[in-house]
Structure formats: structure tokens, C-alpha cells
Design a protein around this motif. Structure first.
Motif, PDB file in Angstrom:
ATOM      1  N   TYR A 159       0.820  -1.207   0.000  1.00 40.23           N
ATOM      2  CA  TYR A 159       0.000   0.000   0.000  1.00 40.23           C
ATOM      3  C   TYR A 159       0.856   1.261   0.000  1.00 40.23           C
ATOM      4  N   SER A 160       0.360   2.281  -0.696  1.00 41.31           N
ATOM      5  CA  SER A 160       0.980   3.601  -0.679  1.00 41.31           C
ATOM      6  C   SER A 160      -0.089   4.621  -0.329  1.00 41.31           C
ATOM      7  N   ILE A 161       0.263   5.582   0.531  1.00 38.73           N
ATOM      8  CA  ILE A 161      -0.688   6.613   0.940  1.00 38.73           C
ATOM      9  C   ILE A 161      -0.027   7.981   0.842  1.00 38.73           C
ATOM     10  N   ILE A 200       5.811  -3.224  13.908  1.00 33.57           N
ATOM     11  CA  ILE A 200       5.091  -2.071  13.369  1.00 33.57           C
ATOM     12  C   ILE A 200       3.647  -2.174  13.842  1.00 33.57           C
ATOM     13  N   LEU A 201       3.243  -1.237  14.668  1.00 35.96           N
ATOM     14  CA  LEU A 201       1.897  -1.236  15.253  1.00 35.96           C
ATOM     15  C   LEU A 201       0.941  -0.463  14.360  1.00 35.96           C
ATOM     16  N   PHE A 202      -0.277  -0.996  14.179  1.00 34.59           N
ATOM     17  CA  PHE A 202      -1.333  -0.225  13.503  1.00 34.59           C
ATOM     18  C   PHE A 202      -2.533  -0.112  14.433  1.00 34.59           C
ATOM     19  N   LEU A 203      -3.185   1.048  14.385  1.00 29.99           N
ATOM     20  CA  LEU A 203      -4.272   1.358  15.307  1.00 29.99           C
ATOM     21  C   LEU A 203      -5.476   1.922  14.560  1.00 29.99           C
ATOM     22  N   GLU A 204      -6.668   1.589  15.053  1.00 30.69           N
ATOM     23  CA  GLU A 204      -7.920   2.164  14.552  1.00 30.69           C
ATOM     24  C   GLU A 204      -8.950   2.064  15.660  1.00 30.69           C
ATOM     25  N   ASP A 205     -10.054   2.824  15.518  1.00 28.59           N
ATOM     26  CA  ASP A 205     -11.146   2.706  16.485  1.00 28.59           C
ATOM     27  C   ASP A 205     -12.360   3.453  15.966  1.00 28.59           C
ATOM     28  N   ILE A 206     -13.469   3.330  16.686  1.00 26.73           N
ATOM     29  CA  ILE A 206     -14.722   3.957  16.285  1.00 26.73           C
ATOM     30  C   ILE A 206     -15.508   4.374  17.518  1.00 26.73           C
ATOM     31  N   ASP A 207     -16.162   5.526  17.425  1.00 25.21           N
ATOM     32  CA  ASP A 207     -17.108   6.008  18.439  1.00 25.21           C
ATOM     33  C   ASP A 207     -16.491   6.242  19.812  1.00 25.21           C
ATOM     34  N   GLU A 208     -15.183   6.393  19.897  1.00 21.90           N
ATOM     35  CA  GLU A 208     -14.551   6.598  21.196  1.00 21.90           C
ATOM     36  C   GLU A 208     -14.469   8.087  21.541  1.00 21.90           C
ATOM     37  N   TYR A 209     -14.642   8.396  22.817  1.00 23.57           N
ATOM     38  CA  TYR A 209     -14.436   9.765  23.283  1.00 23.57           C
ATOM     39  C   TYR A 209     -12.962  10.125  23.178  1.00 23.57           C
ATOM     40  N   LEU A 210     -12.705  11.379  22.863  1.00 24.26           N
ATOM     41  CA  LEU A 210     -11.326  11.830  22.691  1.00 24.26           C
ATOM     42  C   LEU A 210     -10.501  11.625  23.956  1.00 24.26           C
ATOM     43  N   PHE A 270      -3.630   5.933   7.355  1.00 22.02           N
ATOM     44  CA  PHE A 270      -3.551   4.626   6.725  1.00 22.02           C
ATOM     45  C   PHE A 270      -4.965   4.047   6.576  1.00 22.02           C
ATOM     46  N   PRO A 271      -5.270   3.428   5.428  1.00 21.10           N
ATOM     47  CA  PRO A 271      -6.640   2.971   5.161  1.00 21.10           C
ATOM     48  C   PRO A 271      -6.977   1.652   5.854  1.00 21.10           C
ATOM     49  N   VAL A 272      -7.135   1.706   7.170  1.00 25.61           N
ATOM     50  CA  VAL A 272      -7.526   0.530   7.939  1.00 25.61           C
ATOM     51  C   VAL A 272      -8.482   0.980   9.042  1.00 25.61           C
ATOM     52  N   GLY A 273      -9.556   0.216   9.243  1.00 25.34           N
ATOM     53  CA  GLY A 273     -10.499   0.560  10.300  1.00 25.34           C
ATOM     54  C   GLY A 273     -11.942   0.523   9.844  1.00 25.34           C
ATOM     55  N   HIS A 274     -12.783   1.280  10.543  1.00 29.27           N
ATOM     56  CA  HIS A 274     -14.233   1.229  10.336  1.00 29.27           C
ATOM     57  C   HIS A 274     -14.684   2.185   9.237  1.00 29.27           C
ATOM     58  N   GLY A 295       5.002  10.712   1.049  1.00 30.38           N
ATOM     59  CA  GLY A 295       3.970   9.841   1.579  1.00 30.38           C
ATOM     60  C   GLY A 295       4.551   8.648   2.285  1.00 30.38           C
ATOM     61  N   ALA A 296       3.762   7.581   2.378  1.00 30.11           N
ATOM     62  CA  ALA A 296       4.196   6.378   3.091  1.00 30.11           C
ATOM     63  C   ALA A 296       3.880   5.147   2.244  1.00 30.11           C
ATOM     64  N   ARG A 297       4.741   4.145   2.365  1.00 29.52           N
ATOM     65  CA  ARG A 297       4.575   2.896   1.634  1.00 29.52           C
ATOM     66  C   ARG A 297       4.808   1.727   2.593  1.00 29.52           C
ATOM     67  N   LEU A 298       3.927   0.751   2.505  1.00 26.38           N
ATOM     68  CA  LEU A 298       4.055  -0.466   3.306  1.00 26.38           C
ATOM     69  C   LEU A 298       4.164  -1.646   2.359  1.00 26.38           C
ATOM     70  N   ALA A 299       5.207  -2.447   2.517  1.00 28.81           N
ATOM     71  CA  ALA A 299       5.398  -3.625   1.678  1.00 28.81           C
ATOM     72  C   ALA A 299       5.837  -4.795   2.536  1.00 28.81           C
TER      73      ALA A 299
END
Length: 301
Positions: A159-161, A200-210, A270-274, A295-299
Motif C-alpha cells: 500500500y501507498s498513501i 510495526i503497530l497499527f491502530l484504529e477505532d470507532i465512536d470513542e471519546y477523545l 492509513f486505510p484501515v479501520g471502520h 507519503g508512506a509505503r508499506l510492503a
């Protein structure tokens, strides 16, 4: 020790759809079954589908027994979790993964299924963090679905972003680990917790309070899970909530503050999550992250 990658799927293989968390009816899964069959796969709908116990895909015992049955069946080459929601942590300690040593298989999902992704990585197995059957045909999700197919069938994925103003430049090499922030924080200190050191850690979430996002980052930081990272991918933080008195930072700004303490490469956006853009990532697979001014590239390596 290198993680174990299950064999890639082949046309004619059997995959099972199960509900370790929230419920999903056969009608809701019809389109996904059609898609999987178009990939040349045979599909089994587990006993935890098309049943319900409140919000769950059956009682804990039903969901655990169904998952165990698919784990133990050597003819089932992959287990796809129908949806997330909540409930996988309720059954994870009832499951016996010892059979994977003889018959490794792909297990795929995201959100609440981060529980399985993390547990499997702690045991030394790779798994797929990716779109789930209930969301196979969401609008604008075609690229995400294709990335899942490519990951399961052993085809090349990368992926490239675009550049992001909060990125930290550099190159990182390590196994991928991560998923839903609130689940990762919940798993800390349990048997499903896995090391982030050198990864390499990746993070995502939804509906969480700041403030809750900040609190969870504090927890990860205090437990040492950030200091030893090789790199960080910041995915979607969908629909963040705030109090009457604003917290004053976006999710990305909160994460950038803690990541900035250590200097490892960070790729925001990064295009991962909800969101429909939820590209498949192989937890435990060795990868290289390059972040520069363009940008960034993951391979995968």
C-alpha cells in the motif's frame, strides 16, 4: 522465532463463517457467500450464524463450540468472522488452538476480532486483519474486499498513501501487530496480549471519546508498548466523540503526541479501520514501512 503463516487458499478450499461476537443472519451473509463462491471456495455457515442470544451470535457456549469445531476441522482452511461488535473476549479462554500446529489456517476479521488477531500472534501464528463478510459489499469497499482476497490467496499486497502533516519520517522493518485500540488496551496483561517490541503497530477505532483515546494511549505508553516500536500506522478513528467542554485535540494529534516521544516512523491516514477503505493487513507478517515527504509505503518482505 518467525511467525507461522497458514497455507494460501486455493480454489476448491472450504472456508467457514462464524460469529464469535455479534449476531448475523444467513440473509445478511448471502451476498458474502456468493462472493466467496465466486472466488472458487466452498462455504460453511457455522452454528453461531443465524442464531441470537441478545446481541450475540448465540450464547457464549454456542459461539465457542462453533469456533472450536471450525478450528479442529482440517477440511476448513480459513475461518472468516462475520462481524465484530463485542463478545470475542468472552469466549477466547474457552478455545484450544493447539490443533493449528498440525493444520494452520487463516482467521480473518477486525474490530472486536482484534482479540483473535492478538491471541494468535501471541501463539506465533499469522492472521488477517480485514473486512468481514457482513461488510463485503459496502459502498466504495471494492478495493478493501480485493485486498482481503489477495491476502488469503497469497498474492502480493502493498500500500501507498499520501503524505500527512503529522507523519514522522523514516524507515521501519518489523512484523505487523495491532488493530482496534480499545481491544488492544483491554487485552493488556491477559493471555491474548502480544509483544509490540520491534514491530510495526497499527491502530484504529470507532465512536470513542477523545479523552478515552488519550487514556488508552497513556496506558499503552505506561506499559512500554510504544517505546519499543519499530514504526506506527495510524488508521481511521471514525466518529470520535467529545464532551461539552472540548478535549482540544483530534485523535491523530493525540496519537502524534505519544508517538513523538520516541522518534520511530509514523504514517497517519492509513486505510484501515471502520471505513470502506479497510485494507487487509497480515498480523505477524514481516513488513517494511517507508515514510518520506511524498507519503508512506508499506510492503511485505
Amino acid at each position: 522465532m518467525p511467525t507461522i503463516a497458514p497455507p494460501p487458499l486455493q480454489p476448491g478450499d472450504t472456508v467457514a463463517i462464524v460469529c464469535p461476537a455479534r449476531k448475523a443472519s444467513h440473509q445478511e451473509l448471502t451476498a458474502a457467500v456468493t462472493t466467496l463462491r465466486s472466488w472458487g471456495l466452498e462455504v460453511v455457515l457455522g452454528a453461531s450464524t443465524n442464531v441470537e442470544h441478545h446481541q450475540f451470535g448465540g450464547a457464549d457456549e454456542v459461539r465457542a463450540q462453533d469456533f472450536q469445531q471450525q478450528l479442529d476441522n482440517p477440511a476448513v482452511r480459513a475461518i472468516l468472522c462475520a462481524r465484530g461488535g463485542y463478545g470475542t473476549t468472552r469466549i477466547i479462554d474457552q478455545l484450544d488452538f493447539s490443533g493449528l500446529a498440525q493444520h494452520p489456517k487463516w482467521i480473518a476479521g477486525f474490530s472486536d476480532i482484534t482479540t483473535l488477531n492478538s491471541h494468535l500472534l501471541a501463539l506465533g501464528y499469522q492472521s488477517v486483519h480485514g473486512v468481514m463478510p457482513l461488510l463485503f459489499h459496502q459502498e466504495s469497499g471494492e478495493e478493501s474486499l480485493e485486498s482481503l482476497r489477495r491476502a488469503l490467496f497469497g498474492e502480493s499486497v502493498g500500500y501507498s498513501i499520501p503524505a500527512h502533516p503529522l507523519n514522522c519520517l523514516g524507515t521501519a522493518t518489523g512484523e505487523l501487530v495491532g488493530g482496534n485500540l480499545s481491544i488492544l488496551q483491554t487485552l493488556t496483561g491477559t493471555r491474548s496480549d502480544c509483544s509490540t517490541a520491534g514491530r510495526i503497530l497499527f491502530l484504529e477505532d470507532i465512536d470513542e471519546y477523545l479523552y478515552a483515546i488519550d487514556r488508552m494511549l497513556v496506558h499503552l505508553d505506561r506499559t512500554g508498548k510504544l517505546a519499543s516500536l519499530a514504526g506506527l500506522l495510524v488508521g481511521h478513528f471514525t466518529n470520535p466523540q467529545d464532551n461539552t467542554t472540548p478535549y482540544g485535540q483530534t485523535p491523530n494529534e493525540i496519537i502524534a503526541y505519544y508517538a513523538g516521544k520516541y522518534g520511530f516512523p509514523v504514517a497517519h491516514g492509513f486505510p484501515v479501520g471502520h471505513e470502506p477503505q479497510n485494507m487487509a493487513l497480515i498480523c505477524g507478517r514481516m513488513a517494511q514501512l517507508r515514510v518520506d515527504n511524498t507519503g508512506a509505503r508499506l510492503a511485505y518482505l
